[in-house]
Every structure is written in structure tokens, then in C-alpha cells.
Write an enzyme that holds these catalytic residues in place. Structure first.
Site, PDB file in Angstrom:
ATOM      1  N   ASN A 250       0.821  -1.208   0.000  1.00 26.51           N
ATOM      2  CA  ASN A 250       0.000   0.000   0.000  1.00 26.51           C
ATOM      3  C   ASN A 250       0.853   1.256   0.000  1.00 26.51           C
ATOM      4  OD1 ASN A 250      -2.178  -1.645   0.035  1.00 26.51           O
ATOM      5  ND2 ASN A 250      -2.533  -1.487   2.237  1.00 26.51           N
ATOM      6  N   VAL A 251       0.281   2.313  -0.546  1.00 26.99           N
ATOM      7  CA  VAL A 251       1.013   3.573  -0.669  1.00 26.99           C
ATOM      8  C   VAL A 251       0.379   4.653   0.204  1.00 26.99           C
ATOM      9  CG1 VAL A 251       1.900   3.044  -2.976  1.00 26.99           C
ATOM     10  CG2 VAL A 251      -0.338   4.133  -2.767  1.00 26.99           C
TER      11      VAL A 251
ATOM     12  N   HIS B 190       5.965  -0.240  -2.470  1.00 22.29           N
ATOM     13  CA  HIS B 190       5.597   0.585  -3.626  1.00 22.29           C
ATOM     14  C   HIS B 190       5.663   2.080  -3.331  1.00 22.29           C
ATOM     15  CE1 HIS B 190       3.231  -3.143  -5.184  1.00 22.29           C
ATOM     16  NE2 HIS B 190       4.530  -3.269  -5.283  1.00 22.29           N
TER      17      HIS B 190
ATOM     18  N   CYS C 130      11.558  14.781  -7.541  1.00 25.94           N
ATOM     19  CA  CYS C 130      11.841  15.365  -8.852  1.00 25.94           C
ATOM     20  C   CYS C 130      12.559  14.349  -9.727  1.00 25.94           C
ATOM     21  CB  CYS C 130      12.703  16.612  -8.672  1.00 25.94           C
ATOM     22  SG  CYS C 130      13.218  17.328 -10.238  1.00 25.94           S
TER      23      CYS C 130
ATOM     24  N   CYS D 152      16.375  16.419 -10.389  1.00 29.49           N
ATOM     25  CA  CYS D 152      17.417  16.548  -9.357  1.00 29.49           C
ATOM     26  C   CYS D 152      17.209  15.613  -8.179  1.00 29.49           C
ATOM     27  CB  CYS D 152      17.489  17.993  -8.875  1.00 29.49           C
ATOM     28  SG  CYS D 152      16.073  18.491  -7.859  1.00 29.49           S
TER      29      CYS D 152
ATOM     30  N   CYS E  95      14.679  22.799  -9.002  1.00 28.81           N
ATOM     31  CA  CYS E  95      15.305  22.882 -10.332  1.00 28.81           C
ATOM     32  C   CYS E  95      14.305  23.093 -11.472  1.00 28.81           C
ATOM     33  CB  CYS E  95      16.133  21.620 -10.588  1.00 28.81           C
ATOM     34  SG  CYS E  95      15.118  20.186 -10.994  1.00 28.81           S
TER      35      CYS E  95
ATOM     36  N   GLY F  75      -5.281  -8.925   3.173  1.00 29.19           N
ATOM     37  CA  GLY F  75      -5.932  -8.043   2.195  1.00 29.19           C
ATOM     38  C   GLY F  75      -5.176  -7.848   0.900  1.00 29.19           C
TER      39      GLY F  75
ATOM     40  N   ASN G 215      -8.186 -12.674   3.912  1.00 32.46           N
ATOM     41  CA  ASN G 215      -8.604 -11.924   2.723  1.00 32.46           C
ATOM     42  C   ASN G 215     -10.060 -12.210   2.426  1.00 32.46           C
ATOM     43  OD1 ASN G 215      -7.424 -10.224   0.497  1.00 32.46           O
ATOM     44  ND2 ASN G 215      -8.408 -11.787  -0.765  1.00 32.46           N
TER      45      ASN G 215
ATOM     46  N   GLY H 224     -12.319 -13.266  -0.216  1.00 33.06           N
ATOM     47  CA  GLY H 224     -12.236 -13.891  -1.538  1.00 33.06           C
ATOM     48  C   GLY H 224     -10.905 -14.588  -1.747  1.00 33.06           C
TER      49      GLY H 224
HETATM   50  P1  NAD Z   1      -5.847  -6.046  -4.806  1.00 38.40           P
HETATM   51  O1  NAD Z   1      -6.839  -4.934  -5.065  1.00 38.40           O
HETATM   52  O2  NAD Z   1      -5.337  -6.824  -5.945  1.00 38.40           O
HETATM   53  O3  NAD Z   1      -6.501  -7.081  -3.796  1.00 38.40           O
HETATM   54  C1  NAD Z   1      -7.164  -6.665  -2.639  1.00 38.40           C
HETATM   55  C2  NAD Z   1      -7.790  -7.894  -2.012  1.00 38.40           C
HETATM   56  O4  NAD Z   1      -8.285  -7.515  -0.743  1.00 38.40           O
HETATM   57  C3  NAD Z   1      -8.992  -8.449  -2.800  1.00 38.40           C
HETATM   58  O5  NAD Z   1      -8.865  -9.860  -2.914  1.00 38.40           O
HETATM   59  C4  NAD Z   1     -10.201  -8.077  -1.945  1.00 38.40           C
HETATM   60  O6  NAD Z   1     -11.258  -8.994  -2.040  1.00 38.40           O
HETATM   61  C5  NAD Z   1      -9.592  -8.060  -0.569  1.00 38.40           C
HETATM   62  N1  NAD Z   1     -10.280  -7.167   0.379  1.00 38.40           N
HETATM   63  C6  NAD Z   1     -10.928  -6.011   0.144  1.00 38.40           C
HETATM   64  N2  NAD Z   1     -11.366  -5.476   1.289  1.00 38.40           N
HETATM   65  C7  NAD Z   1     -10.990  -6.324   2.278  1.00 38.40           C
HETATM   66  C8  NAD Z   1     -11.144  -6.318   3.678  1.00 38.40           C
HETATM   67  N3  NAD Z   1     -11.786  -5.332   4.313  1.00 38.40           N
HETATM   68  N4  NAD Z   1     -10.611  -7.340   4.389  1.00 38.40           N
HETATM   69  C9  NAD Z   1      -9.963  -8.368   3.774  1.00 38.40           C
HETATM   70  N5  NAD Z   1      -9.795  -8.427   2.438  1.00 38.40           N
HETATM   71  C10 NAD Z   1     -10.298  -7.422   1.704  1.00 38.40           C
HETATM   72  O7  NAD Z   1      -4.703  -5.386  -3.946  1.00 38.40           O
HETATM   73  P2  NAD Z   1      -3.162  -5.714  -3.876  1.00 38.40           P
HETATM   74  O8  NAD Z   1      -2.969  -7.180  -3.847  1.00 38.40           O
HETATM   75  O9  NAD Z   1      -2.627  -4.861  -2.801  1.00 38.40           O
HETATM   76  O10 NAD Z   1      -2.587  -5.197  -5.266  1.00 38.40           O
HETATM   77  C11 NAD Z   1      -2.974  -3.921  -5.739  1.00 38.40           C
HETATM   78  C12 NAD Z   1      -1.820  -2.957  -6.035  1.00 38.40           C
HETATM   79  O11 NAD Z   1      -2.365  -1.649  -6.102  1.00 38.40           O
HETATM   80  C13 NAD Z   1      -0.800  -2.923  -4.949  1.00 38.40           C
HETATM   81  O12 NAD Z   1       0.407  -3.113  -5.564  1.00 38.40           O
HETATM   82  C14 NAD Z   1      -0.886  -1.511  -4.329  1.00 38.40           C
HETATM   83  O13 NAD Z   1       0.345  -0.831  -4.465  1.00 38.40           O
HETATM   84  C15 NAD Z   1      -1.845  -0.749  -5.150  1.00 38.40           C
HETATM   85  N6  NAD Z   1      -2.970  -0.145  -4.370  1.00 38.40           N
HETATM   86  C16 NAD Z   1      -2.726   0.454  -3.174  1.00 38.40           C
HETATM   87  C17 NAD Z   1      -3.784   0.963  -2.431  1.00 38.40           C
HETATM   88  C18 NAD Z   1      -3.495   1.607  -1.091  1.00 38.40           C
HETATM   89  O14 NAD Z   1      -2.393   2.116  -0.884  1.00 38.40           O
HETATM   90  N7  NAD Z   1      -4.426   1.564  -0.138  1.00 38.40           N
HETATM   91  C19 NAD Z   1      -5.088   0.881  -2.914  1.00 38.40           C
HETATM   92  C20 NAD Z   1      -5.290   0.269  -4.162  1.00 38.40           C
HETATM   93  C21 NAD Z   1      -4.216  -0.246  -4.876  1.00 38.40           C
END
Ligand code: NAD
Length: 277
Positions: free
Chosen positions: A106-107, A123, A131, A134, A184, A221, A247, A249
């Protein structure tokens, strides 16, 4: 796979983690309960859109403008997101010594906001901008203020928050004025790994260092569709290191998991915390 003799997968997960050093890998599903959408969860098909590719951002000034126009709107909500029960439970598990560190895809910086100390942001983080010329860093809030000055009234437009702090715009982004590096004058970028970019080597090395300290991997998640996260499950499997997954699903790591909990992270992790007391 889950042991069919118990009916409670969360108790089973507690059994897997008890007495072991845990490294946690989190994904977008850990933050959906903070109001940040994921890519591949329920309902994401309706939100589906093409995420920005690194090459498009770097090479195409029009797409870059569109990116910042959307990010400008998206940050208003993304930047204010607060940690949820899942982030807080993980921080507490770390303070008790059960969790050795978190590797997050997550970011959103919500693990840090929750109080987690050892967090590797695979990520990057949208809270930082850097930038391309620079290398100077600027706080995202500062960039937001500069964008607001150049684009008065823009935020009044309606928009829906999309994954990665992006937003769907209802207006013409060509009128959006972007800002440059304060030092810059160069092109600025969010300090995140775009699709089509690799995880920087030093970041990956820190992630492996945290991983190597642990003897169980807990995924929270993540669909594990993205390789940069999936690699940790593959490595765990190759070392016969047990894997637990929380997770909603299916995930690509399910065949390697010793325990699978299909549930909401914000519900499951506080229960896990209580069971591990
Ligand atoms: P993904 O979207 O591929 O998968 C998310 C998974 O989490 C899904 O299977 C979904 O069903 C499950 N999910 C959703 N809500 C949930 C909950 N409350 N509890 C448990 N499970 C839950 O996400 P990923 O695998 O992280 O890949 C997505 C890419 O996108 C990552 O590389 C990330 O950098 C980026 N991203 C980041 C953010 C953030 O920073 N919050 C948000 C979206 C995407």
C-alpha cells in the site's frame, strides 16, 4: 489448507502464529475499511479503469497532466484517510513482539499512522513527491497547496476516489495547471512505483531482511495478483515457512496457505489480537 476439524479459522490462525515470529504482507484490502478502494475486490469491476503506467507518465506530458489533475482531487480524501481496526491491531501485535515487521504494497502510510514501526513500503508512498531531474523530495501536502493556488475552484468539481489516490474527473483536465520542482524546475512524480516499474533494489533488500527474521508469513488483504507481493508467498513456500492468509475472496497464494480466513481484516485482526493475548 485449513484443518477441517476446527470450525473457527481465526482460532486456527492464532494457533499458527502463537510462539512464532510473524512477518505481515499487506495489500489494498487492509485499507478498504479506511475508505480507500482496492483494485480486485468486490465491486472493483465497476471502478475498473487503466492505472497509470510508468512509461506513459514519464513520456507523455498530456497524460502527466491528467494524472496530476486526478491526483489533486483524489488526495483530498486519500490524504485524510485514517487507520482502521486492522492497522491498529497489527501495530499492537508489533508492540507485543509477535509481529516483527510489515511489508506493505500500500502507498497510503496507514500502518505508520497506526503506530507500526518496522514498515517496508514496497511501492513507496503518495505522501512524498520527488523530482525526476534533481531527485529533491517534497511533501505531498506542500505540492497540494501549490496545485490549489494554480487551480482555484478545481476541487469543487465532483469526483469519485479511485485506487491509488487517483480520482475520476468530471471536467476537462487540459485546463489543469501542473507545478514543477521547486529546486530545479524539473518534472515531479509521486514517490510510488507505477505499473511497469520495478521495486527499487534497496527497498526490496529491506523487505527480505524483515522477511528473513520471521518464521511465519501472514498475508492481509491482498489478491497477490501483483508479483511484488506474491514473491514473498513463493519464497515462504520454497522454505516450508507456514503461510496464513486473511482476505475477502480468493488469492493467488491460497494453494500455499496453511490457514485461510475469508473475512474482513478490520474484524478478523482484532479477534486475532484477543486470541493471542
Ligand atoms: P488487490 O486490489 O489486488 O486485492 C485486494 C484484495 O483484498 C482483494 O482480494 C479483496 O477482495 C480483498 N479485500 C478487500 N477489502 C478487504 C477487507 N476489508 N478485508 C480483507 N480483504 C479485503 O490489492 P493488492 O494485492 O494490494 O494489489 C494492488 C496494487 O495496487 C498494490 O500493488 C498496491 O500498491 C496498489 N494499491 C494500493 C492501495 C493503497 O495504498 N491503499 C489501494 C489500491 C491499490
Amino acid at each position: 489448507m485449513s484443518n477441517p476439524s476446527t470450525n473457527d479459522p481465526v482460532s486456527e490462525l492464532a494457533g499458527l502464529l502463537r510462539g512464532r515470529r510473524t512477518v505481515v504482507l499487506t495489500g489494498a484490502g487492509c485499507s478498504t475499511e479506511s475508505g480507500i478502494p482496492d483494485y480486485r475486490g468486490e465491486g472493483s469491476r465497476e471502478r475498473a479503469k487503466n492505472p497509470m503506467q510508468w512509461r506513459s507518465f514519464r513520456d507523455d506530458a498530456v497524460l502527466r497532466r491528467r494524472y496530476w489533475a486526478r491526483a489533486f482531487v483524489g488526495w483530498e480524501r486519500f490524504g485524510r484517510a485514517r487507520p482502521n481496526e486492522a492497522h491498529l491491531a497489527l501495530a499492537e501485535l508489533e508492540s507485543r513482539g509477535a509481529v516483527r515487521g510489515i511489508i506493505t504494497q500500500n502507498v497510503d502510510r496507514l500502518h505508520r499512522a497506526a503506530g507500526s514501526k518496522k514498515v517496508v513500503e514496497l511501492h513507496g508512498a503518495l505522501a512524498e513527491v520527488r523530482c525526476l531531474g534533481c531527485g529533491a523530495f517534497e511533501d505531498r501536502d506542500s505540492v497540494q497547496r501549490r496545485l490549489a493556488e494554480k487551480n482555484p475552484g478545481w476541487l469543487a468539481s465532483t469526483a469519485e476516489l479511485a485506487p491509488d489516490g487517483d480520482a475520476e474527473l468530471g471536467q476537462d483536465f487540459e485546463r489543469f495547471v501542473i507545478v514543477a520542482c521547486q529546486r530545479c524546475g524539473g518534472v515531479i512524480r509521486p514517490n510510488v512505483v507505477f505499473f511497469g516499474e520495478g521495486v527499487p533494489r534497496p527497498i526490496l533488500e529491506s523487505a527480505w531482511a524483515v522477511f528473513d527474521e520471521a518464521d511465519v508469513l501472514l498475508v492481509v488483504g491482498s489478491s497477490l495478483a501483483v508479483f511484488s507481493g506474491f514473491r514473498f508467498v513463493k519464497k515462504a513456500a520454497s522454505r516450508a515457512m507456514p503461510v496464513g492468509i486473511v482476505n475477502r475472496g480468493e488469492t493467488r497464494g491460497d494453494p500455499s496457505a496453511r490457514v485461510l480466513v475469508d473475512g474482513r481484516a478490520g474484524h478478523v485482526l482484532p479477534r486475532l489480537l484477543t486470541l493471542l493475548e
